[in-house]
Write a protein that holds these residues in place. Sequence first.
Motif, PDB file in Angstrom:
ATOM      1  N   ALA A 236      -0.645  41.679  -6.016  1.00 12.72           N
ATOM      2  CA  ALA A 236       0.609  41.184  -6.645  1.00 12.72           C
ATOM      3  C   ALA A 236       0.578  39.764  -5.036  1.00 12.72           C
ATOM      4  O   ALA A 236       1.698  39.049  -5.080  1.00 12.72           O
ATOM      5  N   LEU A 237       0.965  40.860  -4.452  1.00 12.27           N
ATOM      6  CA  LEU A 237       0.123  39.667  -3.114  1.00 12.27           C
ATOM      7  C   LEU A 237      -0.171  37.980  -3.619  1.00 12.27           C
ATOM      8  O   LEU A 237      -0.239  37.295  -2.778  1.00 12.27           O
ATOM      9  N   THR A 238      -0.849  38.084  -4.099  1.00 12.28           N
ATOM     10  CA  THR A 238      -2.031  36.966  -4.031  1.00 12.28           C
ATOM     11  C   THR A 238      -1.415  35.947  -4.950  1.00 12.28           C
ATOM     12  O   THR A 238      -0.991  34.590  -4.820  1.00 12.28           O
ATOM     13  N   LEU A 239      -0.497  36.180  -6.260  1.00 15.18           N
ATOM     14  CA  LEU A 239       0.012  35.969  -7.049  1.00 15.18           C
ATOM     15  C   LEU A 239       1.685  35.238  -6.341  1.00 15.18           C
ATOM     16  O   LEU A 239       2.050  33.827  -6.536  1.00 15.18           O
ATOM     17  N   THR A 240       2.036  36.010  -5.241  1.00 11.85           N
ATOM     18  CA  THR A 240       3.033  35.498  -4.231  1.00 11.85           C
ATOM     19  C   THR A 240       2.736  34.475  -3.002  1.00 11.85           C
ATOM     20  O   THR A 240       2.965  33.626  -2.978  1.00 11.85           O
ATOM     21  N   VAL A 241       1.441  34.243  -2.919  1.00 13.60           N
ATOM     22  CA  VAL A 241       0.776  33.612  -1.936  1.00 13.60           C
ATOM     23  C   VAL A 241       0.507  32.122  -2.697  1.00 13.60           C
ATOM     24  O   VAL A 241       0.803  31.037  -2.060  1.00 13.60           O
ATOM     25  N   PHE A 242      -0.003  32.438  -3.560  1.00 13.69           N
ATOM     26  CA  PHE A 242      -0.580  31.540  -4.420  1.00 13.69           C
ATOM     27  C   PHE A 242       1.150  30.701  -4.640  1.00 13.69           C
ATOM     28  O   PHE A 242       0.989  28.969  -4.609  1.00 13.69           O
ATOM     29  N   ALA A 243       2.024  31.231  -5.667  1.00 12.72           N
ATOM     30  CA  ALA A 243       3.573  30.085  -5.829  1.00 12.72           C
ATOM     31  C   ALA A 243       3.947  29.295  -4.287  1.00 12.72           C
ATOM     32  O   ALA A 243       4.338  28.727  -4.214  1.00 12.72           O
ATOM     33  N   LEU A 244       3.618  30.581  -2.966  1.00 17.43           N
ATOM     34  CA  LEU A 244       4.604  29.511  -2.283  1.00 17.43           C
ATOM     35  C   LEU A 244       3.142  28.760  -1.391  1.00 17.43           C
ATOM     36  O   LEU A 244       4.012  28.035  -1.225  1.00 17.43           O
ATOM     37  N   LEU A 245       2.362  28.712  -1.630  1.00 24.76           N
ATOM     38  CA  LEU A 245       1.655  27.628  -0.969  1.00 24.76           C
ATOM     39  C   LEU A 245       1.607  25.968  -2.133  1.00 24.76           C
ATOM     40  O   LEU A 245       1.778  24.664  -1.863  1.00 24.76           O
TER      41      LEU A 245
ATOM     42  N   TRP B 164       2.956  22.557  -0.705  1.00 26.11           N
ATOM     43  CA  TRP B 164       2.094  21.802   0.065  1.00 26.11           C
ATOM     44  C   TRP B 164       3.180  20.447  -1.716  1.00 26.11           C
ATOM     45  O   TRP B 164       2.085  19.430  -2.034  1.00 26.11           O
ATOM     46  N   GLY B 165       4.071  21.114  -2.051  1.00 23.51           N
ATOM     47  CA  GLY B 165       4.555  20.004  -2.712  1.00 23.51           C
ATOM     48  C   GLY B 165       3.975  19.537  -4.106  1.00 23.51           C
ATOM     49  O   GLY B 165       4.133  18.450  -4.242  1.00 23.51           O
ATOM     50  N   VAL B 166       3.431  20.315  -4.749  1.00 27.98           N
ATOM     51  CA  VAL B 166       2.953  20.425  -6.298  1.00 27.98           C
ATOM     52  C   VAL B 166       3.913  19.655  -6.817  1.00 27.98           C
ATOM     53  O   VAL B 166       5.027  19.770  -7.248  1.00 27.98           O
ATOM     54  N   ASP B 167       3.878  18.758  -7.747  1.00 25.95           N
ATOM     55  CA  ASP B 167       4.811  17.839  -9.005  1.00 25.95           C
ATOM     56  C   ASP B 167       5.054  18.583  -9.658  1.00 25.95           C
ATOM     57  O   ASP B 167       4.371  19.822 -10.856  1.00 25.95           O
ATOM     58  N   PHE B 168       5.920  19.265  -9.535  1.00 24.61           N
ATOM     59  CA  PHE B 168       6.644  20.304 -10.368  1.00 24.61           C
ATOM     60  C   PHE B 168       6.605  20.218 -11.834  1.00 24.61           C
ATOM     61  O   PHE B 168       6.467  21.007 -12.802  1.00 24.61           O
ATOM     62  N   ARG B 169       7.017  18.651 -12.555  1.00 24.65           N
ATOM     63  CA  ARG B 169       6.561  18.430 -13.943  1.00 24.65           C
ATOM     64  C   ARG B 169       5.492  18.696 -14.280  1.00 24.65           C
ATOM     65  O   ARG B 169       5.897  19.325 -15.336  1.00 24.65           O
ATOM     66  N   ASP B 170       4.196  17.980 -13.808  1.00 27.93           N
ATOM     67  CA  ASP B 170       3.089  18.595 -14.279  1.00 27.93           C
ATOM     68  C   ASP B 170       2.977  19.575 -14.149  1.00 27.93           C
ATOM     69  O   ASP B 170       1.624  20.787 -14.946  1.00 27.93           O
ATOM     70  N   LEU B 171       3.435  21.186 -13.155  1.00 27.28           N
ATOM     71  CA  LEU B 171       2.832  22.433 -12.452  1.00 27.28           C
ATOM     72  C   LEU B 171       3.925  22.832 -13.542  1.00 27.28           C
ATOM     73  O   LEU B 171       3.360  23.622 -14.912  1.00 27.28           O
TER      74      LEU B 171
END
Length: 192
Positions: free
Chosen positions: A57-66, A70-77
């Motif tokens: 659960a913490l790993t998934l939360t950290v991945f989402a926060l990162l 880092w401003g990943v393009d949400f359309r592509d994501l």
Amino acid sequence: MEHFFSTYHSELLWTSITMAVAFLLKYGFSKAARRVAKLRDFNPIRTDLILKYISIALTLTVFALLTLIWGVDFRDLGILLSSVFAVLGVALFAQWSILSNITAGVIIFFSYPFKIGNTVRIMDKEIGDAENDEDNTFVIEDIKAFHLYLRKRNGEMLTYPNNMVLQKGVALVSVYNQQSNDSSPVEHIEKE
């Protein structure tokens, strides 16, 4: 290299803060889960399983926060995640009982008074004779992520799903004392 640090200074700062907070939360949650396990005298295997759930659960939360930092393009994501979730949704809908059993396993770990070796009576007419309480009396042999191992007086082993433990009435008949001279939980149930 200096150009990289100067360009992404705030992202690197927030990443380090996120990682530090994640490690502190993991330490705190792990310590709390171990304290609950020690107070309630839980099996170490069950404790390790809950610690694994906390880490995931913490790993998934950290991945989402990162991804936010880092401003990943949400359309592509969004396209990627919608495709992945569509496939997972179909797969998990077919396997909903696995998820409900895992969730029930976590709930049983933190809130149920039953331990390995206890004698319980399950109020389920499908596993025994409703008129005969002895058919519904079992010794808990082991508690896993998906199911319980229950043993009848005659030695017959039954695997019972964790989600059914939450849905059916379960009565604690007797508590198995590990410090006593009883050699096994099965002998304990026969002494009653």
